[in-house]
Design a protein around this motif. Sequence first.
Motif, PDB file in Angstrom:
ATOM      1  N   TYR A   1      84.812  23.124   8.047  1.00 11.79           N
ATOM      2  CA  TYR A   1      83.959  21.921   7.979  1.00 11.79           C
ATOM      3  C   TYR A   1      84.124  21.138   9.290  1.00 11.79           C
ATOM      4  O   TYR A   1      84.759  20.072   9.322  1.00 11.79           O
ATOM      5  CB  TYR A   1      84.351  21.053   6.765  1.00 11.79           C
ATOM      6  CG  TYR A   1      84.460  21.880   5.500  1.00 11.79           C
ATOM      7  CD1 TYR A   1      83.322  22.459   4.929  1.00 11.79           C
ATOM      8  CD2 TYR A   1      85.697  22.137   4.903  1.00 11.79           C
ATOM      9  CE1 TYR A   1      83.413  23.273   3.805  1.00 11.79           C
ATOM     10  CE2 TYR A   1      85.799  22.940   3.776  1.00 11.79           C
ATOM     11  CZ  TYR A   1      84.657  23.502   3.235  1.00 11.79           C
ATOM     12  OH  TYR A   1      84.749  24.309   2.130  1.00 11.79           O
TER      13      TYR A   1
ATOM     14  N   GLN B   1      78.824  18.741   3.493  1.00 11.42           N
ATOM     15  CA  GLN B   1      78.247  17.384   3.516  1.00 11.42           C
ATOM     16  C   GLN B   1      79.296  16.285   3.589  1.00 11.42           C
ATOM     17  O   GLN B   1      78.972  15.123   3.817  1.00 11.42           O
ATOM     18  CB  GLN B   1      77.471  17.144   2.215  1.00 11.42           C
ATOM     19  CG  GLN B   1      76.082  17.687   2.215  1.00 11.42           C
ATOM     20  CD  GLN B   1      75.464  17.497   0.842  1.00 11.42           C
ATOM     21  OE1 GLN B   1      74.939  18.446   0.293  1.00 11.42           O
ATOM     22  NE2 GLN B   1      75.527  16.297   0.277  1.00 11.42           N
TER      23      GLN B   1
ATOM     24  N   ASP C   1      73.745   5.316   5.005  1.00 12.93           N
ATOM     25  CA  ASP C   1      74.949   4.991   5.784  1.00 12.93           C
ATOM     26  C   ASP C   1      76.034   4.267   5.002  1.00 12.93           C
ATOM     27  O   ASP C   1      77.109   4.034   5.531  1.00 12.93           O
ATOM     28  CB  ASP C   1      74.615   4.152   7.038  1.00 12.93           C
ATOM     29  CG  ASP C   1      74.294   5.063   8.199  1.00 12.93           C
ATOM     30  OD1 ASP C   1      74.711   6.231   8.147  1.00 12.93           O
ATOM     31  OD2 ASP C   1      73.611   4.602   9.125  1.00 12.93           O
TER      32      ASP C   1
ATOM     33  N   ARG D   1      77.085   8.365   3.049  1.00 10.04           N
ATOM     34  CA  ARG D   1      78.257   9.047   3.632  1.00 10.04           C
ATOM     35  C   ARG D   1      79.251   9.361   2.516  1.00 10.04           C
ATOM     36  O   ARG D   1      79.733   8.463   1.839  1.00 10.04           O
ATOM     37  CB  ARG D   1      78.882   8.143   4.687  1.00 10.04           C
ATOM     38  CG  ARG D   1      77.862   7.770   5.743  1.00 10.04           C
ATOM     39  CD  ARG D   1      78.330   6.616   6.591  1.00 10.04           C
ATOM     40  NE  ARG D   1      79.384   7.029   7.488  1.00 10.04           N
ATOM     41  CZ  ARG D   1      79.831   6.256   8.482  1.00 10.04           C
ATOM     42  NH1 ARG D   1      79.330   5.041   8.672  1.00 10.04           N
ATOM     43  NH2 ARG D   1      80.797   6.678   9.257  1.00 10.04           N
TER      44      ARG D   1
ATOM     45  N   ALA E   1      82.453  19.163  11.052  1.00  6.29           N
ATOM     46  CA  ALA E   1      81.999  17.774  11.209  1.00  6.29           C
ATOM     47  C   ALA E   1      82.852  16.789  10.410  1.00  6.29           C
ATOM     48  O   ALA E   1      82.705  15.579  10.555  1.00  6.29           O
ATOM     49  CB  ALA E   1      80.544  17.663  10.765  1.00  6.29           C
ATOM     50  N   ALA E   2      83.728  17.299   9.577  1.00  5.90           N
ATOM     51  CA  ALA E   2      84.481  16.423   8.667  1.00  5.90           C
ATOM     52  C   ALA E   2      85.833  16.018   9.251  1.00  5.90           C
ATOM     53  O   ALA E   2      86.378  16.684  10.126  1.00  5.90           O
ATOM     54  CB  ALA E   2      84.703  17.136   7.338  1.00  5.90           C
ATOM     55  N   SER E   3      86.363  14.930   8.715  1.00  5.86           N
ATOM     56  CA  SER E   3      87.768  14.574   8.937  1.00  5.86           C
ATOM     57  C   SER E   3      88.518  14.900   7.655  1.00  5.86           C
ATOM     58  O   SER E   3      87.931  14.877   6.568  1.00  5.86           O
ATOM     59  CB  SER E   3      87.919  13.074   9.202  1.00  5.86           C
ATOM     60  OG  SER E   3      87.195  12.704  10.355  1.00  5.86           O
TER      61      SER E   3
ATOM     62  N   TYR F   1      78.887   4.107   2.008  1.00  7.87           N
ATOM     63  CA  TYR F   1      79.817   5.150   1.550  1.00  7.87           C
ATOM     64  C   TYR F   1      79.700   5.424   0.056  1.00  7.87           C
ATOM     65  O   TYR F   1      79.542   4.493  -0.740  1.00  7.87           O
ATOM     66  CB  TYR F   1      81.261   4.723   1.835  1.00  7.87           C
ATOM     67  CG  TYR F   1      81.594   4.732   3.300  1.00  7.87           C
ATOM     68  CD1 TYR F   1      81.882   5.924   3.967  1.00  7.87           C
ATOM     69  CD2 TYR F   1      81.595   3.544   4.031  1.00  7.87           C
ATOM     70  CE1 TYR F   1      82.166   5.927   5.321  1.00  7.87           C
ATOM     71  CE2 TYR F   1      81.887   3.551   5.386  1.00  7.87           C
ATOM     72  CZ  TYR F   1      82.170   4.744   6.017  1.00  7.87           C
ATOM     73  OH  TYR F   1      82.443   4.752   7.352  1.00  7.87           O
TER      74      TYR F   1
ATOM     75  N   GLU G   1      82.050  13.735   4.704  1.00  7.18           N
ATOM     76  CA  GLU G   1      82.485  13.113   5.973  1.00  7.18           C
ATOM     77  C   GLU G   1      84.009  13.081   6.063  1.00  7.18           C
ATOM     78  O   GLU G   1      84.588  13.267   7.117  1.00  7.18           O
ATOM     79  CB  GLU G   1      81.942  11.679   6.054  1.00  7.18           C
ATOM     80  CG  GLU G   1      82.529  10.894   7.205  1.00  7.18           C
ATOM     81  CD  GLU G   1      81.899   9.523   7.398  1.00  7.18           C
ATOM     82  OE1 GLU G   1      80.672   9.410   7.227  1.00  7.18           O
ATOM     83  OE2 GLU G   1      82.650   8.578   7.742  1.00  7.18           O
ATOM     84  N   LEU G   2      84.657  12.800   4.919  1.00  7.43           N
ATOM     85  CA  LEU G   2      86.119  12.681   4.910  1.00  7.43           C
ATOM     86  C   LEU G   2      86.674  13.281   3.617  1.00  7.43           C
ATOM     87  O   LEU G   2      86.253  12.877   2.526  1.00  7.43           O
ATOM     88  CB  LEU G   2      86.500  11.192   4.997  1.00  7.43           C
ATOM     89  CG  LEU G   2      87.965  10.840   4.772  1.00  7.43           C
ATOM     90  CD1 LEU G   2      88.845  11.387   5.898  1.00  7.43           C
ATOM     91  CD2 LEU G   2      88.143   9.314   4.678  1.00  7.43           C
TER      92      LEU G   2
ATOM     93  N   ASN H   1      90.662  15.443  12.709  1.00  4.40           N
ATOM     94  CA  ASN H   1      89.287  15.902  12.893  1.00  4.40           C
ATOM     95  C   ASN H   1      89.224  16.570  14.268  1.00  4.40           C
ATOM     96  O   ASN H   1      90.262  16.820  14.878  1.00  4.40           O
ATOM     97  CB  ASN H   1      88.272  14.757  12.723  1.00  4.40           C
ATOM     98  CG  ASN H   1      88.483  13.638  13.721  1.00  4.40           C
ATOM     99  OD1 ASN H   1      89.132  13.825  14.755  1.00  4.40           O
ATOM    100  ND2 ASN H   1      87.955  12.469  13.404  1.00  4.40           N
TER     101      ASN H   1
END
Length: 292
Positions: free
Chosen positions: A203, A172, A128, A153, A205-207, A130, A174-175, A221
């Motif tokens: 993607y 994979q 969790d 992350r 799930a991503a922002s 970054y 996140e941002l 997102n």
Amino acid sequence: MRITNIGSCCIDHVYSVPHFVMPGETLTSTSYAIHPGGKGLNQSLALAKAGAEVHHAGMIGQDGIWLKERLEKFGVNTQCLEVVNAPTGHASIQINPEGENAIVITGGANRQIEARDIQGWLAHIEPDNYVLIQNEISNLDAVFEASAAAKQRLIFNTAPMGSNVMDLPLEQVELFILNEIEAHAITGENDPKHILAAMIELYPAASTILTLGAAGAIFKNRQEELHQSAIEAEVIDTTGAGDTFTGFFLAHYASKRPIAECLSMAAKAASICVARPGAATSIPDLSEVMKL
Ligand code: RIB
């Protein structure tokens, strides 16, 4: 929340020029300076100045010890920044009278990073937390593999864009923090609206933060879309503005501040950066940004 930046460190050789050098031309610069740089180092400094707990992992040569000292001076943990038997990465940067840049980088020690180094750096980081990367080091695929295994992350600033990026398991991330050129390479789209729609489709799930230079930036997102205007400034040198934006955004994002606040702080910090010469040297302190 701890942020580990596995990133480049460069010695920037900066030349002020009347115009970018043309093919076959030899040009005399009007000034020359050496500054700390590298997208990785710049982003670690911006994170630290914005108040984040940041660890910088990477490689430099003996000639780059002063870069390590610079990171430490601003509170960056450098336990995983290794000094190896290779020259430190460097950049040749031309700055034109409009403050725009043209950059050639040489990887040096940044490209001596092996998968086993990355595995070692990430092994002791809790899930969790970054992990931030840019595209200036070798074996980025190992970051994806190790951070997925450890459930960390992943934040990916895709600069500078290269063909290797499309071979990475980008689902994979996140941002994403990218500009229009990088976003076009990933999505094939040119229009910001189409780019952001394509990023959601590719993607979900991503922002994504799409940076648009003088036109600001857009965060999007599946839940929300926010626009941030660029803040006007007298432009001296745009080098490092994107890194400053990334560091200030991520520091606030990791502290769970509202996205609008993260964007606003990042835009303010970038506007201060462009009004000063150099990359790392032009990153403002948090207090300067708060005053703006
Ligand atoms: O983003 C700016 C940086 O890009 C410079 O500091 C230079 O080192 C290049 O990596």
